[in-house]
Enzyme design. Structure first.
Site, PDB file in Angstrom:
ATOM      1  N   SER A 182       0.835  -1.202   0.000  1.00  0.00           N
ATOM      2  CA  SER A 182       0.000   0.000   0.000  1.00  0.00           C
ATOM      3  C   SER A 182       0.874   1.258   0.000  1.00  0.00           C
ATOM      4  CB  SER A 182      -0.945  -0.069   1.205  1.00  0.00           C
ATOM      5  OG  SER A 182      -1.905   0.948   1.133  1.00  0.00           O
ATOM      6  N   ASP A 241      -9.245  -2.695  -6.285  1.00  0.00           N
ATOM      7  CA  ASP A 241      -9.084  -3.591  -5.118  1.00  0.00           C
ATOM      8  C   ASP A 241      -9.867  -3.063  -3.912  1.00  0.00           C
ATOM      9  OD1 ASP A 241      -7.624  -1.508  -4.017  1.00  0.00           O
ATOM     10  OD2 ASP A 241      -5.727  -2.594  -3.914  1.00  0.00           O
ATOM     11  N   HIS A 287      -7.616  -4.871  -1.195  1.00  0.00           N
ATOM     12  CA  HIS A 287      -6.408  -4.099  -0.878  1.00  0.00           C
ATOM     13  C   HIS A 287      -5.645  -4.672   0.330  1.00  0.00           C
ATOM     14  CE1 HIS A 287      -3.934  -0.547  -1.140  1.00  0.00           C
ATOM     15  NE2 HIS A 287      -4.097  -0.333   0.144  1.00  0.00           N
TER      16      HIS A 287
END
Ligand SMILES: *[C@@H]1O[C@H](CO)[C@@H](O)[C@H](O)[C@H]1NC(C)=O
Ligand SMILES: *[C@@H]1O[C@H](CO)[C@@H](O)[C@H](O)[C@H]1NC(C)=O
Length: 428
Positions: free
Chosen positions: A204, A368, A403
């Protein structure tokens, strides 16, 4: 036996097949004692922050100054503890950053010093949400430990101050110049210890930190020390729509026990608050925010910041974020980028009456759940545009992985660990 295993592998579905063949045949895979060291860089909110208050600190309430002169304490370490000690409003104040136009950089409030503890350890950071304590690459770390990695020997962690955004080459950032120096020396030490190049992993926001770290190092250094970058669901400066929603409404951090509006005030002071807003390169003239009066596209982000009552951010946005959005140099080291797709992801926000204190109506597209598919595809395209990078770029899209699910769901974690083994196998 070997033949039987080979046949068995043929009937397994591909991801499982790869995992089995790699983890059960470490010698064939060229791993075992031969592992390339790994450095893990986690996502937003994962790294702990410690603070120290000096005489220069002017607290808004006297009790917030209670720690003055008492040395370092955990400011962002245990969110439940903040409420238990009635420290939430002091926390919200002491976490704040200010943008200083004279140096075009961010810093702490006067009298508040901060540092990130546990640099170097892959166990030195964790998720603060008591409901999801293992969302900060814990499962990936455990997966790596299962294939032989050891914290402090072959496995390391590089927590960072996630309130700040990593600079692209040419930009100043006091906080990141120190962090990049630390990370460089960690990579050198790990590499020299094992006579092997290092694999750096970022999830991320950590994916952007990793990419910007590498782009800020000399090419000769990269060639000497970097084996591979593994970026999982990287949030890059190409932008994602959800950032516009978060800057308008505030972050989803209910577990801190603060009101949404006070969380928003803190968040808006962070450099992180205005990074990753949708960039024209990805989103073009698409209407991203829809109101009765007018629509905002990626070209109108400054007007959008003014519309949500955050005109103060226009200058740092223009001076720090726009150059970052426009910077696109490939890192020139092997990169594997893993993304989840097929999850509904906000692509348009409707604030019909321009009431930004409420949740918008959302139109969804692919991604995502956080990162838009078009952002991922633009990144892939940019990486392949440069022939020398194209040869050392691998993009993996995993259908149905969210995610955070990419680093928490067992099947997805196996797939991610598989890429570490793959990176170990590639000769260079
Ligand atoms: C966090 O703080 C809470 C409340 O003070 C406490 O019960 C809990 O044990 C702490 N957790 C850790 C990991 O220290
Ligand atoms: C805003 O965008 C929507 C959706 O594309 C469109 O229907 C509408 O006419 C636009 N509104 C304005 C004021 O341009």
């Amino acid at each position: 036996m070997r033949l039987l295993l080979a046949l068995l592998l043929l009937v397994l579905p591909p991801p499982l097949r790869e995992y089995f063949s790699a983890s059960h045949l470490p010698k064939d895979a060229g791993v075992g004692s031969e592992l390339h060291p790994v450095v893990l860089v986690p996502g937003l909110l994962c790294s702990d922050l410690e603070a120290r208050l000096t005489e220069a600190y002017k607290p808004s309430a006297p009790r917030c100054g209670a720690m003055k002169g008492n040395g370092w304490f955990g400011l962002w370490k245990n969110a439940s503890d903040l409420a238990a000690n009635d420290y939430v409003d002091c926390f919200l104040e002491q976490m704040r950053l200010v943008y200083d136009p004279a140096i075009n950089d961010y810093r702490n409030l006067p009298g508040v010093e901060t540092r990130v503890p546990n640099f170097g350890s892959a166990r030195g950071f964790h998720c603060k949400d008591p409901l999801h304590p293992k969302q900060c690459v814990d499962y990936v770390r455990e997966g790596l430990e299962r294939v032989g990695y050891r914290d402090g020997d072959t496995l390391f962690g590089a927590p960072y101050d996630w309130r700040y955004a990593p600079p692209v080459p040419g930009q100043q950032s006091q906080v990141y110049s120190r962090y990049f120096r630390q990370l460089k020396s960690l990579v050198e030490t790990a590499s020299k210890k094992h006579h092997k190049k290092v694999i750096i992993f970022g999830h991320s926001y950590g994916g952007m930190v990793v990419l910007d770290f590498v782009r800020n190092t000399p090419l000769a250094w990269r060639n000497e020390y970097i084996k591979h970058l593994i970026l999982v669901a990287p949030v890059l400066s190409l932008g994602i729509l959800i950032q516009a929603q978060i800057i308008a409404f505030g972050p989803n951090m209910k577990f801190v026990g603060a009101t949404q509006s006070s969380l928003r005030t803190m968040w808006r002071s962070f450099e992180t608050g205005i990074v990753d807003l949708p960039s024209p390169k990805v989103f073009g003239h698409m209407p991203l925010v829809i109101t009765e009066q007018r629509n905002y596209s990626a070209y109108d982000m400054e007007d959008f910041l003014v519309a949500i009552g955050f005109g103060d951010s226009v200058e740092p946005f223009r001076r720090r974020m726009v150059p970052k959005m426009r910077y696109f140099k490939v890192p020139m080291v092997p990169v594997t980028c893993i993304n989840g797709v097929g999850i509904r992801t906000a692509k348009q926000l409707v604030y019909w009456k321009s009431d930004y204190d409420r949740s918008p109506e959302i139109a969804y597209g692919d991604g995502d759940g956080t990162v838009n598919l078009i952002s991922m595809l633009t990144f892939d395209k940019e990486m392949r545009r440069q022939p020398a990078q194209k040869k050392q770029f691998k993009s993996v899209k995993i259908h149905g992985a969210e995610h955070c699910g990419l680093i928490t769901e067992e099947w997805a974690v196996k797939r991610v660990v598989q890429e570490f083994l793959e990176a170990n196998r590639i000769s260079s």
